[in-house]
Scaffold this motif. Sequence first.
Motif, short mmCIF file in Angstrom:
data_model
loop_
_atom_site.label_atom_id
_atom_site.label_comp_id
_atom_site.label_asym_id
_atom_site.label_seq_id
_atom_site.Cartn_x
_atom_site.Cartn_y
_atom_site.Cartn_z
N LEU A 85 -34.63 -124.16 34.06
CA LEU A 85 -33.96 -125.08 34.98
C LEU A 85 -34.86 -126.23 35.39
O LEU A 85 -34.40 -127.33 35.68
N GLY A 113 -42.26 -126.81 38.05
CA GLY A 113 -43.07 -127.27 39.18
C GLY A 113 -44.53 -127.28 38.76
O GLY A 113 -44.84 -127.01 37.61
N VAL A 171 -39.10 -122.65 36.35
CA VAL A 171 -37.95 -122.00 36.97
C VAL A 171 -36.86 -121.82 35.92
O VAL A 171 -36.52 -122.76 35.20
N ALA A 189 -32.23 -117.55 40.33
CA ALA A 189 -33.26 -118.43 39.75
C ALA A 189 -34.52 -117.58 39.66
O ALA A 189 -34.87 -116.90 40.62
N ILE A 218 -34.44 -120.75 51.47
CA ILE A 218 -34.11 -120.09 50.21
C ILE A 218 -34.49 -118.60 50.29
O ILE A 218 -35.55 -118.25 50.80
N LEU A 272 -35.18 -115.72 43.05
CA LEU A 272 -34.67 -116.46 44.20
C LEU A 272 -33.17 -116.63 44.10
O LEU A 272 -32.61 -116.57 42.99
N GLU A 273 -32.52 -116.87 45.22
CA GLU A 273 -31.09 -117.16 45.12
C GLU A 273 -30.92 -118.45 44.31
O GLU A 273 -31.75 -119.36 44.38
N TYR A 274 -29.87 -118.50 43.52
CA TYR A 274 -29.61 -119.66 42.65
C TYR A 274 -28.88 -120.72 43.45
O TYR A 274 -27.85 -120.44 44.08
N LEU A 300 -32.72 -127.92 48.56
CA LEU A 300 -31.76 -127.57 47.50
C LEU A 300 -30.41 -127.23 48.13
O LEU A 300 -30.33 -126.90 49.31
N ASP A 303 -39.47 -124.29 48.01
CA ASP A 303 -40.82 -124.65 47.58
C ASP A 303 -41.86 -124.49 48.68
O ASP A 303 -42.35 -125.47 49.25
N ASP A 358 -37.09 -136.23 37.77
CA ASP A 358 -37.73 -135.29 38.68
C ASP A 358 -39.10 -134.85 38.19
O ASP A 358 -40.04 -134.81 38.94
N ARG A 415 -43.11 -135.14 40.45
CA ARG A 415 -43.37 -133.97 41.28
C ARG A 415 -44.62 -134.14 42.11
O ARG A 415 -45.56 -134.80 41.72
P1 AMP Z 1 -39.95 -125.94 42.42
O1 AMP Z 1 -41.29 -125.69 41.79
O2 AMP Z 1 -39.57 -124.85 43.40
O3 AMP Z 1 -39.82 -127.30 43.03
O4 AMP Z 1 -38.87 -125.87 41.23
C1 AMP Z 1 -38.81 -126.80 40.18
C2 AMP Z 1 -37.37 -127.18 39.84
O5 AMP Z 1 -36.62 -126.03 39.47
C3 AMP Z 1 -36.59 -127.79 41.01
O6 AMP Z 1 -36.74 -129.18 41.12
C4 AMP Z 1 -35.17 -127.41 40.66
O7 AMP Z 1 -34.63 -128.34 39.74
C5 AMP Z 1 -35.29 -126.08 39.98
N1 AMP Z 1 -35.09 -124.98 40.90
C6 AMP Z 1 -36.03 -124.38 41.69
N2 AMP Z 1 -35.52 -123.39 42.41
C7 AMP Z 1 -34.20 -123.34 42.12
C8 AMP Z 1 -33.11 -122.51 42.55
N3 AMP Z 1 -33.30 -121.55 43.46
N4 AMP Z 1 -31.89 -122.73 42.03
C9 AMP Z 1 -31.71 -123.72 41.12
N5 AMP Z 1 -32.68 -124.54 40.67
C10 AMP Z 1 -33.92 -124.36 41.15
#
Ligand code: AMP
Length: 360
Positions: free
Chosen positions: A23, A26, A31, A45, A80, A97-99, A152, A163, A333, A337
């Motif tokens: 998905l 980071g 993810v 997720a 989250i 994690l919850e989606y 989110l 995050d 995105d 980051r």
């Molecule tokens: P993060 O490192 O937590 O910022 O995650 C990187 C990317 O993964 C985010 O910008 C989202 O696009 C995606 N992502 C992270 N967590 C979720 C989630 N719980 N559900 C859906 N997409 C997620």
Amino acid sequence: MTMDLVEQMNEQEKRKYVKGKKLGEGTYANVYLGHARHDAGVLVAIKKIKVQKEYKDGLAPDAVRELKHLQELLGHPNIISLLSVFSSKDQNLNLVLEYLPLGDLEMLIRDVDRVRYGTADMKAWMGMLTRAVWFCHDNFVLHRDIKPNNLLIAANGEVKLADFGLARSFADPGTRMTANVITRWYRPPELLFGARHYSGAVDIWSVGLVFAELVLRAPFLPGNTEVDQINLICRQIGTPTEDNWPGVTQLKEYTVPSEVVPVWGKDAYMSRFGGAGSDGVDLLVRTLALDPKNRITAREMLEHRWWRTDPRPTRNEDLPRKSAGGEEKAAVDLSRRNGVVDDGARGTKVARKLDFGAAR
Ligand code: AMP
């Protein structure tokens, strides 16, 4: 417990989920979409922490922090949820994690052509963000990376703070903490000046900038460098001085442009942020107090009259949603980051457009 039992339990947890497509990415994790093995309709997720050899037990401190804080903050609708944790081969840590399928607040803010929203919608989103931050602070956790991209959106429209890789607890007010946190555009002046003792006020500044960005539909203070960030704060909010912030000149990295700009009053903000209404602007100004001691707290924010005056916050089910085809945003995105942002040209344009000086 014997090691065998721990391993068995881990194996059991791991077997509960099936990992699917990627998905997002980071700094310290990838993810993936996943689903429950017993029911492909239950989506999750899976955040798989990258192993980093430089750390002695292979786990980045970011990952450990995220796990610890998510466990402490379980059960709030605007944070989250962590559903499970297991390790996979090579001691990789996986957070289940919850989606949250509806993207993030940044997507909505940026999609000016297709996503329309008004004061009642902003009030609903800001309410959810403020309640999340209040819950963190009430549990002695600083998030330290609040920005639209970390907010989110769940299928029911609920905004969830995500995050927690930079979060830390602040139970001991005497502890020195690093000043190098919070993506630059959302970083408060005390951190830019190198303060090592700080409080929940750092998150409130970021909350204020999310609010400003919701109204403007562009970042309010998009500095290209730390020095530029301080200059923007001085120009758009006012120059921090001993008069408006006793002790500020003692901070290790205090430097401001020689031309002192007086702190802008509510009227100046009204001309830029009138879209939030007079009470909304009052709240915004309080989140952007230069002196962290004068900045409103999350609890005080929740008591503000803005929430109770018309228009009332939009119900979750009626909130604007991301339009189909938001996928191209994912690529953007990845390139921006954690403050590694490279859209300086746009940043300068926005800054120019918003210069309060021009409105005098
Ligand atoms: P993060 O490192 O937590 O910022 O995650 C990187 C990317 O993964 C985010 O910008 C989202 O696009 C995606 N992502 C992270 N967590 C979720 C989630 N719980 N559900 C859906 N997409 C997620």
